[in-house]
Design a protein around this motif. Structure first.
Motif: not given
Lengths: 145, 145
Positions: A115-116, A119, A124, A126, A129, B95, B133, B137
């Motif tokens: 996920q990291q 993003t 993006f 976060p 989530d 996202l 997530i 942005c």
DNA sequence: ACAACAATTGACCATAATTCTCAATCTCAT
DNA sequence: ATGAGATTGAGAATTATGGTCAATTGTTGT
């Protein structure tokens, strides 16, 4: 490590809010279970201690408790929002059984890592989530159908 | 590969349902955009073609369109359900920007693989899954705050 | 093409979750 | 203890969504 009650008290003080009896009562019933309860569930439980409490008060208390970082909303698609513990609980994901409604909490550091990566790739930032897998749990599968 | 309209027609026939003008009109506006629209958004759009259509009809049409496998519900936590394309579209995750509401679709076969591993470990049969997530942005980050 | 039948529609009502309003009550710093 | 300001409880308001039903439309067999 501070108790949840202390965390709430501190949050209230820091934000010019009052430590009312009702807020503590709602926190108590929330802390007493690890289940994912709706506002209505919590309302019924608090009423055993304080039959005069109003439903709106429970709604308001849970919002404060979330804001204080003690609870988190979770939506399992059954029409009402539910709450789960956030304080002293690891971040996790959910397997939701469509037959019996059971919710299984699972951890996966590997998924978190991906996920990291995801993003970062999209630049993006976060904040929170949620990952849910809906299906049939072990027990319901055994029961057939 | 069949067109979405053909898929819907076939689904309707196979299930003893009728191919009404309204259902096709709702499908058309749904197909014309890749955005995540609410029932109300779709209602406003269909009304340009057919001002006499009712809101409930749009609700009912979207349910049929989902059942036919053409659309999928998505909830981005803003209070109403939204729809996204399912036919001819790969499975993906989201996202969601908390500032501007933008939704970025992302794929990750690696995460899907880990999800499989996870469900297998719990002897859980997955039907569908969702991963979102929430955060800020790229564009909103640039704008400051 | 047409009639018959069942499915669908539109208008409106019903419901459920959640929030708002406001007078009465409580909390807390002083 | 007291006053300023926050909170509560009760009920009304709101919002998304789905149900009801008489009128209409789509489909199918002839």
């Amino acid at each position: 490590m501070k108790s949840a009650k202390t965390v709430l008290r501190q949050y209230l003080k820091n934000n010019g809010l009052l430590a009312s009896k009702q807020r503590e009562q709602v926190l108590n019933v929330f802390l007493k279970t690890e289940k994912h309860l709706t506002v209505d569930d919590l309302y019924e439980l608090v009423r055993k201690k304080n039959p005069r409490i109003g439903l709106a008060t429970v709604y308001r208390a849970m919002r404060v408790i979330c804001d204080a970082g003690l609870a988190r909303e979770a939506d399992f698609g059954d029409g009402s929002k539910r709450f789960e513990h956030k304080y002293k609980h690891q971040h996790h994901h959910h397997l939701v059984c469509l037959k019996c409604g059971r919710v299984i909490e699972v951890m996966s550091p590997e998924i978190e890592k991906l996920q990291q990566k995801l993003t970062k790739k999209h630049n993006f930032t976060p904040v929170r989530d949620t990952m849910k897998i809906f299906g049939t749990c072990r027990k319901c599968k055994r029961k057939g159908e």
